[in-house]
Write an enzyme that holds these catalytic residues in place. Structure first.
Site, mmCIF file in Angstrom:
data_model
loop_
_atom_site.group_PDB
_atom_site.id
_atom_site.type_symbol
_atom_site.label_atom_id
_atom_site.label_comp_id
_atom_site.label_asym_id
_atom_site.label_seq_id
_atom_site.Cartn_x
_atom_site.Cartn_y
_atom_site.Cartn_z
ATOM 1 N N GLU A 27 93.256 32.244 101.609
ATOM 2 C CA GLU A 27 93.596 30.885 101.178
ATOM 3 C C GLU A 27 94.157 30.867 99.756
ATOM 4 O O GLU A 27 95.020 30.041 99.428
ATOM 5 C CB GLU A 27 92.387 29.952 101.295
ATOM 6 C CG GLU A 27 91.719 29.907 102.679
ATOM 7 C CD GLU A 27 92.665 29.724 103.861
ATOM 8 O OE1 GLU A 27 93.727 29.091 103.707
ATOM 9 O OE2 GLU A 27 92.341 30.238 104.961
ATOM 10 N N TYR A 41 100.228 35.362 112.398
ATOM 11 C CA TYR A 41 99.454 36.025 111.338
ATOM 12 C C TYR A 41 99.770 37.516 111.248
ATOM 13 O O TYR A 41 100.140 38.027 110.194
ATOM 14 C CB TYR A 41 97.953 35.859 111.597
ATOM 15 C CG TYR A 41 97.449 34.451 111.339
ATOM 16 C CD1 TYR A 41 96.934 34.116 110.088
ATOM 17 C CD2 TYR A 41 97.496 33.471 112.316
ATOM 18 C CE1 TYR A 41 96.468 32.829 109.829
ATOM 19 C CE2 TYR A 41 97.033 32.186 112.070
ATOM 20 C CZ TYR A 41 96.523 31.870 110.824
ATOM 21 O OH TYR A 41 96.080 30.602 110.574
HETATM 22 N N1 TYR Z 1 96.548 27.569 107.423
HETATM 23 C C1 TYR Z 1 95.208 27.905 107.841
HETATM 24 C C2 TYR Z 1 94.972 29.359 107.430
HETATM 25 O O1 TYR Z 1 94.827 29.614 106.282
HETATM 26 C C3 TYR Z 1 94.976 27.704 109.304
HETATM 27 C C4 TYR Z 1 94.842 26.259 109.694
HETATM 28 C C5 TYR Z 1 95.812 25.640 110.432
HETATM 29 C C6 TYR Z 1 93.745 25.522 109.292
HETATM 30 C C7 TYR Z 1 95.703 24.307 110.774
HETATM 31 C C8 TYR Z 1 93.599 24.191 109.628
HETATM 32 C C9 TYR Z 1 94.591 23.576 110.362
HETATM 33 O O2 TYR Z 1 94.472 22.257 110.668
HETATM 34 O O3 TYR Z 1 94.986 30.264 108.195
#
Ligand code: TYR
EC number: 3.4.11.2
Length: 477
Positions: free
Chosen positions: A329, A402
């Site tokens: 994050e 990912y």
């Molecule tokens: N972007 C988030 C991650 O860091 C994943 C995520 C996607 C989380 C959609 C919440 C959401 O509503 O992987």
């Protein structure tokens, strides 16, 4: 709970006082036509700033009151402004402080506002919306457990007080905020949150004030660098706020404010996931360049949910409180929040680099990065994979986004070497956080070619475009 559809016709907008026929002047109905969410946004509309005041009278319920003033410009003449909104009942709309006609189309999730005169390119206007009630329910069918995107309520239970927060990626922000809810229209935010005394509010940006009045506290946050709407974080709980020393990893070595918010019942091991935040900020700023915002920290939330990179203040559910996710994050603050996908199919550029930062962290700790990459490759070989631009919502956050995304960066690193890879990442952030602050897949490929040559571009293109999984790239040890 659904409210009756309040159509434009019912409000008389389409019959009374029609705008004179000016076809060229009426692109108001044009959405941004994102390949995955074609209904979002308005062509030509540019929201520069949201000045938002939310009042949460009873935390843990879904009730909320909002007053927001959007600072707008446009790149085309607009006879109407059509914001994305699936929120509470609209009570008043003002254009430069004067009441103006509006209509809510709940089915289309749009709030349509008719200004006294068309908004001309280059002109600026202030659009104020007052609303109160229950935010819309937008179900995200693509998560394993059904998830309502946007405004979240954690009911009071046992001895625990109620709480609220938002979880909006990709399109949940318009459940609680009338907005141009597409990542291509980034904006700055001032967020004020009024809560009952004893509660703590937190939001994206640097805290600039707290005012206690009879029975309430109002917290103000200033998000001075533009962010995509989905990355706005807002939190209300009986948080314990933990302040740490600022970390000098900002632009020009400037100090990045450090604060974390923990619910009172946070178990000790959860806190452990966040003790190396400063170290991760230092490591990632060496790879990516200066940290792009004025603050960083986490707000821990209690429901079982995915973690989300809300700007300057990541949303970290208890169940996702691992060091690896914490680093992921943090990396999103550069890749996602500063360099933002131009459209939703480009989201692999954010998730791929955020996942890649887990490998960089592993190496930093003395672990085997190449083995980490090999596991991704094995996962993809087993599960199957696809070209990287997502074609439907269910692909936005899948394994390919990912792990194939991350391996694409690993392949570039293998091709050009560590020093050039570091220079590339820093130049990439500098280039694509400027201006609109967005990057598309074609623009990324062109940048690879420009900085690293046609050979590197060809390698990267195979990862991006081919159906088959290319062989595991090997970064020399
Ligand atoms: N972007 C988030 C991650 O860091 C994943 C995520 C996607 C989380 C959609 C919440 C959401 O509503 O992987």
């Amino acid at each position: 709970m659904r409210r009756p559809l309040l159509s434009l016709l019912a409000l008389g907008l389409l019959t009374a006082a029609p705008v004179p026929a000016q076809p060229a002047l009426n692109p108001s109905a044009d959405t941004l036509r994102d390949p995955i969410f074609p209904e979002l946004g308005q062509v030509g509309l540019d929201v520069r700033h949201y000045d938002l005041h939310l009042t949460v009278t009873e935390p843990g319920t879904r009730e909320v009151r909002g007053v927001v003033t959007l600072t707008l410009t446009s790149t085309r003449p607009l006879t109407q402004v059509r914001l994305d909104f699936l929120g509470p009942e609209v009570e008043a709309v003002r254009w430069n402080d004067r009441a103006v006609p509006f209509g809510v189309d709940e089915k289309a999730a749009k709030l349509t506002v008719t200004p006294p005169a068309p908004l001309r390119p280059g002109a600026t206007a202030r659009l104020t919306v007052e609303y109160a009630g229950t935010p819309g329910e937008l179900e995200d069918p693509d998560f394993p457990t059904p998830l309502l995107l946007g405004w979240q309520a954690v009911p009071a239970e046992g001895g625990r007080a109620g709480a609220n927060f938002v979880l909006s990626e990709p399109n949940g922000t318009h459940t609680f905020l009338p907005s141009n809810d597409h990542p291509s229209d980034k904006a700055t935010f001032t967020t004020r949150v009024t809560v009952p005394r004893g509660y703590v509010a937190a939001a994206s940006g640097v805290e600039t004030g707290r005012v206690d009045a009879a029975g309430t506290s109002t917290f103000t946050f200033s998000q001075r660098e533009p962010i995509p709407t989905y990355a706005l974080g807002v939190f209300v709980d009986r948080f314990l706020r933990v302040d740490e020393s600022a970390v000098p990893v900002g632009v020009g070595g400037s100090a990045v404010v450090r604060r974390d918010f923990f619910p009172p019942e946070t178990p000790g091991p959860v806190r452990a996931a966040y003790v190396r935040t400063d170290e991760a900020l230092r490591l990632l700023s060496e790879w990516f360049g200066p940290y792009p915002f004025g603050a960083y920290g986490v707000a821990v939330v209690t429901p079982r949910l995915p973690a989300l990179e809300t700007a300057t203040l990541s949303t970290m559910p208890l169940n996702m409180s691992t060091e690896r996710t914490a680093v992921h994050e943090i990396a999103h603050q550069w890749f996602g929040n500063a360099v933002t996908p131009a459209t939703w199919p480009d989201v692999w550029l954010s998730e791929g680099m955020a996942a890649y930062s887990e490998l960089l962290w592993t190496e930093h700790l003395g672990g085997d990065g190449q083995a980490y990459a090999a596991r991704w490759h094995a996962n993809l070989t087993r599960a199957g994979t696809r070209p990287l631009r997502a074609t439907r919502a269910g692909e936005l956050f899948d394994l390919s986004t990912y792990q194939r995304g991350a391996l694409t960066f690993h392949a570039l690193r293998a091709e050009i070497g560590d020093a050039a890879f570091r220079d590339f990442l820093r130049a990439y952030v500098t280039r694509f956080s400027a201006g609109a602050g967005t990057v598309s897949t074609p623009a990324f490929l062109a940048f690879v070619r420009e900085r690293a040559g046609a050979g590197a571009e060809a390698t990267v293109r195979r990862w991006v475009e081919e159906r088959a999984l290319p062989p595991l790239p090997v970064v020399g040890r």
